[in-house]
Design a protein around this motif. Structure first.
Motif, PDB file in Angstrom:
ATOM      1  N   TRP A  49     -21.939 -53.603  11.666  1.00 23.88           N
ATOM      2  CA  TRP A  49     -21.486 -54.314  10.471  1.00 23.88           C
ATOM      3  C   TRP A  49     -20.126 -53.795  10.012  1.00 23.88           C
ATOM      4  CZ3 TRP A  49     -24.190 -58.508   9.046  1.00 23.88           C
ATOM      5  CH2 TRP A  49     -25.517 -58.601   9.472  1.00 23.88           C
ATOM      6  N   ASP A  50     -19.461 -53.005  10.881  1.00 20.06           N
ATOM      7  CA  ASP A  50     -18.188 -52.420  10.504  1.00 20.06           C
ATOM      8  C   ASP A  50     -17.110 -53.496  10.380  1.00 20.06           C
ATOM      9  OD1 ASP A  50     -18.651 -52.646  13.347  1.00 20.06           O
ATOM     10  OD2 ASP A  50     -16.637 -51.816  13.603  1.00 20.06           O
ATOM     11  N   ASN A  51     -16.191 -53.281   9.434  1.00 22.41           N
ATOM     12  CA  ASN A  51     -15.033 -54.162   9.254  1.00 22.41           C
ATOM     13  C   ASN A  51     -15.433 -55.636   9.285  1.00 22.41           C
ATOM     14  OD1 ASN A  51     -12.438 -55.064   8.962  1.00 22.41           O
ATOM     15  ND2 ASN A  51     -11.617 -53.939  10.718  1.00 22.41           N
ATOM     16  N   PRO A  52     -16.251 -56.074   8.325  1.00 22.94           N
ATOM     17  CA  PRO A  52     -16.782 -57.450   8.371  1.00 22.94           C
ATOM     18  C   PRO A  52     -15.705 -58.531   8.363  1.00 22.94           C
ATOM     19  CG  PRO A  52     -17.194 -56.423   6.237  1.00 22.94           C
ATOM     20  CD  PRO A  52     -16.718 -55.339   7.141  1.00 22.94           C
ATOM     21  N   GLY A  53     -14.609 -58.288   7.648  1.00 31.05           N
ATOM     22  CA  GLY A  53     -13.546 -59.295   7.596  1.00 31.05           C
ATOM     23  C   GLY A  53     -12.959 -59.571   8.961  1.00 31.05           C
ATOM     24  N   LYS A  54     -12.622 -58.506   9.677  1.00 32.29           N
ATOM     25  CA  LYS A  54     -12.063 -58.657  11.028  1.00 32.29           C
ATOM     26  C   LYS A  54     -13.100 -59.241  11.976  1.00 32.29           C
ATOM     27  CE  LYS A  54      -9.648 -56.152  14.704  1.00 32.29           C
ATOM     28  NZ  LYS A  54     -10.433 -56.761  15.782  1.00 32.29           N
ATOM     29  N   ARG A  55     -14.350 -58.830  11.804  1.00 32.00           N
ATOM     30  CA  ARG A  55     -15.419 -59.333  12.675  1.00 32.00           C
ATOM     31  C   ARG A  55     -15.594 -60.846  12.489  1.00 32.00           C
ATOM     32  NH1 ARG A  55     -19.072 -56.906  15.784  1.00 32.00           N
ATOM     33  NH2 ARG A  55     -18.477 -54.817  15.096  1.00 32.00           N
ATOM     34  N   ILE A  56     -15.554 -61.303  11.249  1.00 27.81           N
ATOM     35  CA  ILE A  56     -15.686 -62.744  10.979  1.00 27.81           C
ATOM     36  C   ILE A  56     -14.505 -63.504  11.567  1.00 27.81           C
ATOM     37  CG2 ILE A  56     -15.677 -64.487   9.150  1.00 27.81           C
ATOM     38  CD1 ILE A  56     -17.272 -62.469   7.429  1.00 27.81           C
ATOM     39  N   VAL A  61     -12.172 -67.036  15.907  1.00 24.78           N
ATOM     40  CA  VAL A  61     -11.213 -67.223  16.998  1.00 24.78           C
ATOM     41  C   VAL A  61     -11.949 -67.424  18.323  1.00 24.78           C
ATOM     42  CG1 VAL A  61      -9.397 -66.114  18.366  1.00 24.78           C
ATOM     43  CG2 VAL A  61      -9.363 -65.944  15.861  1.00 24.78           C
ATOM     44  N   VAL A  62     -12.924 -66.557  18.588  1.00 31.53           N
ATOM     45  CA  VAL A  62     -13.694 -66.676  19.832  1.00 31.53           C
ATOM     46  C   VAL A  62     -14.463 -67.999  19.853  1.00 31.53           C
ATOM     47  CG1 VAL A  62     -15.623 -65.719  21.164  1.00 31.53           C
ATOM     48  CG2 VAL A  62     -13.887 -64.200  20.223  1.00 31.53           C
ATOM     49  N   GLY A  63     -15.011 -68.388  18.690  1.00 36.39           N
ATOM     50  CA  GLY A  63     -15.753 -69.640  18.613  1.00 36.39           C
ATOM     51  C   GLY A  63     -14.894 -70.845  18.956  1.00 36.39           C
ATOM     52  N   ASN A 255     -24.801 -62.841  19.187  1.00 35.61           N
ATOM     53  CA  ASN A 255     -24.367 -61.725  20.031  1.00 35.61           C
ATOM     54  C   ASN A 255     -22.847 -61.596  20.031  1.00 35.61           C
ATOM     55  OD1 ASN A 255     -25.561 -59.692  21.904  1.00 35.61           O
ATOM     56  ND2 ASN A 255     -24.123 -60.617  23.338  1.00 35.61           N
ATOM     57  N   VAL A 256     -22.163 -62.733  20.051  1.00 31.33           N
ATOM     58  CA  VAL A 256     -20.703 -62.713  20.009  1.00 31.33           C
ATOM     59  C   VAL A 256     -20.221 -62.124  18.687  1.00 31.33           C
ATOM     60  CG1 VAL A 256     -18.636 -64.157  19.962  1.00 31.33           C
ATOM     61  CG2 VAL A 256     -20.454 -64.637  21.617  1.00 31.33           C
ATOM     62  N   PHE A 257     -20.874 -62.481  17.596  1.00 33.48           N
ATOM     63  CA  PHE A 257     -20.477 -61.957  16.284  1.00 33.48           C
ATOM     64  C   PHE A 257     -20.577 -60.428  16.249  1.00 33.48           C
ATOM     65  CE2 PHE A 257     -21.412 -60.570  11.951  1.00 33.48           C
ATOM     66  CZ  PHE A 257     -20.358 -61.144  11.259  1.00 33.48           C
ATOM     67  N   PHE A 258     -21.601 -59.891  16.887  1.00 34.53           N
ATOM     68  CA  PHE A 258     -21.815 -58.448  16.862  1.00 34.53           C
ATOM     69  C   PHE A 258     -21.231 -57.742  18.086  1.00 34.53           C
ATOM     70  CE2 PHE A 258     -25.404 -59.748  14.044  1.00 34.53           C
ATOM     71  CZ  PHE A 258     -24.999 -59.043  12.919  1.00 34.53           C
ATOM     72  N   PHE A 379     -20.396 -62.135  25.982  1.00 35.35           N
ATOM     73  CA  PHE A 379     -20.060 -60.745  25.639  1.00 35.35           C
ATOM     74  C   PHE A 379     -21.251 -59.785  25.741  1.00 35.35           C
ATOM     75  CE2 PHE A 379     -16.810 -63.375  23.766  1.00 35.35           C
ATOM     76  CZ  PHE A 379     -15.637 -62.661  23.969  1.00 35.35           C
ATOM     77  N   VAL A 380     -22.060 -59.950  26.767  1.00 34.31           N
ATOM     78  CA  VAL A 380     -23.115 -58.972  27.047  1.00 34.31           C
ATOM     79  C   VAL A 380     -22.446 -57.666  27.476  1.00 34.31           C
ATOM     80  CG1 VAL A 380     -25.001 -58.378  28.628  1.00 34.31           C
ATOM     81  CG2 VAL A 380     -24.854 -60.676  27.650  1.00 34.31           C
ATOM     82  N   GLU A 381     -22.969 -56.549  26.996  1.00 31.35           N
ATOM     83  CA  GLU A 381     -22.371 -55.239  27.265  1.00 31.35           C
ATOM     84  C   GLU A 381     -23.226 -54.477  28.282  1.00 31.35           C
ATOM     85  OE1 GLU A 381     -22.030 -53.606  23.320  1.00 31.35           O
ATOM     86  OE2 GLU A 381     -20.905 -55.358  22.624  1.00 31.35           O
ATOM     87  N   HIS A 382     -22.863 -54.629  29.546  1.00 30.63           N
ATOM     88  CA  HIS A 382     -23.630 -54.021  30.628  1.00 30.63           C
ATOM     89  C   HIS A 382     -23.411 -52.512  30.728  1.00 30.63           C
ATOM     90  CE1 HIS A 382     -22.475 -58.169  31.600  1.00 30.63           C
ATOM     91  NE2 HIS A 382     -23.543 -58.281  32.361  1.00 30.63           N
ATOM     92  N   ILE A 383     -22.167 -52.082  30.558  1.00 32.44           N
ATOM     93  CA  ILE A 383     -21.782 -50.711  30.893  1.00 32.44           C
ATOM     94  C   ILE A 383     -22.503 -49.671  30.038  1.00 32.44           C
ATOM     95  CG2 ILE A 383     -19.858 -49.097  31.125  1.00 32.44           C
ATOM     96  CD1 ILE A 383     -19.882 -51.468  33.096  1.00 32.44           C
ATOM     97  N   ASP A 384     -22.585 -49.891  28.743  1.00 34.64           N
ATOM     98  CA  ASP A 384     -23.254 -48.916  27.870  1.00 34.64           C
ATOM     99  C   ASP A 384     -24.702 -48.697  28.288  1.00 34.64           C
ATOM    100  OD1 ASP A 384     -21.130 -48.212  26.315  1.00 34.64           O
ATOM    101  OD2 ASP A 384     -21.550 -49.630  24.701  1.00 34.64           O
TER     102      ASP A 384
END
Length: 529
Positions: A49-56, A61-63, A255-258, A379-384
């Protein structure tokens, strides 16, 4: 007289039954999402939930770029076109349905040219979906690319989409042949063919059945209307109860949002002092976001096609890793939802996450290059996930390949990852007159060379070129030389977070001693430290 049509014409109790079942479908959908939310919540905390403004803003943009305009999908034209046709067609029909509801219950505006134009657009949307489904069937059942994992659910979903759209067109055709709403003495097909032609697919179908008796046309219209309604609602029930592939329509945007806001290549650290266990050995050890990833994955196989390990015959498929983890999560779901955490009593029949669900060879085959994440449309995160399981193998079970063990030992004893080298960290500077920080620390920046560029013959050319560029640009810089030690990032990617943090602390202390403010590096491992 302006063109128009009447919704629910001659369908007894149509609106009552449809909206009652629609409400039931909505209830089932909410329950399905709630149950899945509880399953995701079994995972460990993750600060997304960090930096909600930038995340939104990033989500918007991605959408637009990747969602509406399909940038990531069109990297591969054929499957990209398939997805776009089905996505855009469904979007058109959804918007058209919403406009119908507004017109019917709020204020009337769909008539005349608006009605004719909307009729054409909605037929185009349906055609786009049908073409997309046909192309998908050809790709999945005729072309059969290796990356696609075809299961029964794929056939069910494609069949449902195809039949729902086709029956919609047939209803449209029979409506033209039988419906006589107030103001029309004869059905639209006969009295106003100039209207009917705008619904070009329905008109084409109607032309084949225009000779049927009125009673037969009415029976077909009513029967198809109820079949279409039942099938559409049944499809919603099926998707919700099975939580099948179509739920990515909801889960993937979440998932993209997060998605990670960390720099590309950066890994999640471990608090060594506070951690009770290191890495992941059970499915519930993953974070809630990592579990959400498993449902967001559409099993498209793009990651597999880009994976250098898979392409060179290694036993790793990023797609399979995610799908195997998802299957294991679902197998454990009942126990996890009841107990929230694994209990000693359920361990007897439970597969080991590492070794049975995911093979050790799969984990060690990964180069952590991120090719899988770069191509993933959701944006699935496989590496982690892979690194977290490696951490458990290394820090908890003391298991790692012999080559990996040799690299870690080299970092511990010699301060670099290039085992067997006879070079020193300053050999590459011969003839370049490059300063050492120990001789003159009054510089603009530190060039942190890294192990490979300093100690491997082939990579030394990179360090030489960078040194020449900095000197040509008039930049006042220096290197650490013999004082430089490995950044520790190779150890981190191998799963030894403890060794990484030890190396990081050494470097931080060294930087502080020299009051270093700016650093440049040509090594991607050093950059991502």
């Amino acid at each position: 007289m302006e063109a128009f049509r009447e919704i629910f014409w001659n369908i007894a109790f149509g609106s009552l039954v449809l909206y009652t079942l629609g409400a039931a479908a909505l209830g089932i959908f909410i329950y399905a999402i709630y149950r899945r939310f509880r399953l995701w919540a079994v995972g460990k905390p993750d600060k997304r939930w960090d930096n909600p403004g930038k995340r939104i803003w990033d989500f918007i943009v991605v959408g637009i770029v990747d969602g509406l305009f399909h940038r990531r999908f069109f990297r591969e034209p054929y499957p990209g076109i398939i997805h776009f046709l089905i996505f855009a067609g469904a979007g058109v029909l959804l918007v058209g349905t919403a406009l119908d509801v507004i017109d019917h219950y709020v204020f009337h505006f769909i008539s005349g040219n608006v009605y004719l134009g909307l009729s054409f657009v909605l037929d185009m949307g349906g055609v786009m979906m049908l073409v997309g489904v046909v192309m998908a069937v050809i790709r999945r059942y005729i072309q059969k690319p290796e990356r696609l994992n075809t299961v029964l659910d794929n056939a069910v979903v494609l069949t449902l989409i195809f039949v729902v759209v086709i029956t919609g067109f047939f209803i449209e055709g029979f409506r033209m042949l039988i419906a006589t709403p107030e103001g029309l003495s004869q059905p639209e097909f006969y009295s106003h063919p100039e209207w009917a032609r705008w619904s070009f697919v329905g008109y084409f179908i109607a032309s084949f059945f225009a000779g049927l008796p009125e009673s037969a046309r009415l029976a077909w219209y009513i029967g198809l209307w109820w079949f279409h309604a039942a099938l559409a609602l049944g499809a919603i029930f099926y998707v919700c109860l099975s939580f099948d592939k179509l739920t990515h329509i909801i889960v993937s945007p979440v998932n993209v949002f997060f998605k990670s806001s960390r720099p590309k290549g950066a890994l999640t650290p471990i608090n060594i002092e506070e951690a009770e266990t290191f890495g992941v050995s059970k499915i519930e050890d993953f974070t809630w976001k990592q579990l959400l990833d498993l449902d967001a994955c559409t099993d498209c196989g793009r990651c597999q096609d880009r994976c250098p390990a898979y392409l060179t015959g290694k036993p790793l498929s990023p797609r399979k890793v995610i799908q195997d983890l998802k299957t294991h999560l679902l197998d454990r779901s009942s126990a996890l939802l009841v107990a929230k955490v694994a209990t000693p009593t359920d361990g007897g029949g439970v597969k080991s996450l590492i070794g049975e669900v995911i093979l050790e060879d799969e984990l060690w085959s990964c180069t952590t290059c991120r090719a899988c994440q770069e191509i993933c449309p959701v944006f699935v995160e496989h590496i982690d996930k892979i690194v977290d399981m490696r951490r458990n193998l290394v820090l908890e079970q003391a298991k790692l390949p012999e080559t990996g063990e040799a690299v870690l030992r080299c970092i511990e004893t010699r301060g670099h990852s290039c085992r067997g080298t006879t070079l020193t960290r300053t050999d590459w500077t011969s003839g370049l007159d490059i300063k050492l920080m120990s001789d003159d620390s009054n510089v603009e920046l530190l060039y942190y060379v890294g192990c490979a560029a300093a100690l491997e013959d082939r990579s030394m050319k990179v360090a030489v070129a960078m040194g020449k560029v900095l000197k040509a640009a008039g930049v006042k810089f220096a290197i650490l030389g013999p004082e430089e030690t490995c950044c520790g990032e190779p150890a981190r990617r191998l799963g030894n977070e403890y060794l990484f943090q030890m190396q990081a602390m050494k470097n931080i202390e060294l930087f502080r001693n020299y009051n270093i403010k700016r650093i440049v590096t040509t090594c991607p491992h050093c950059f991502n430290t």
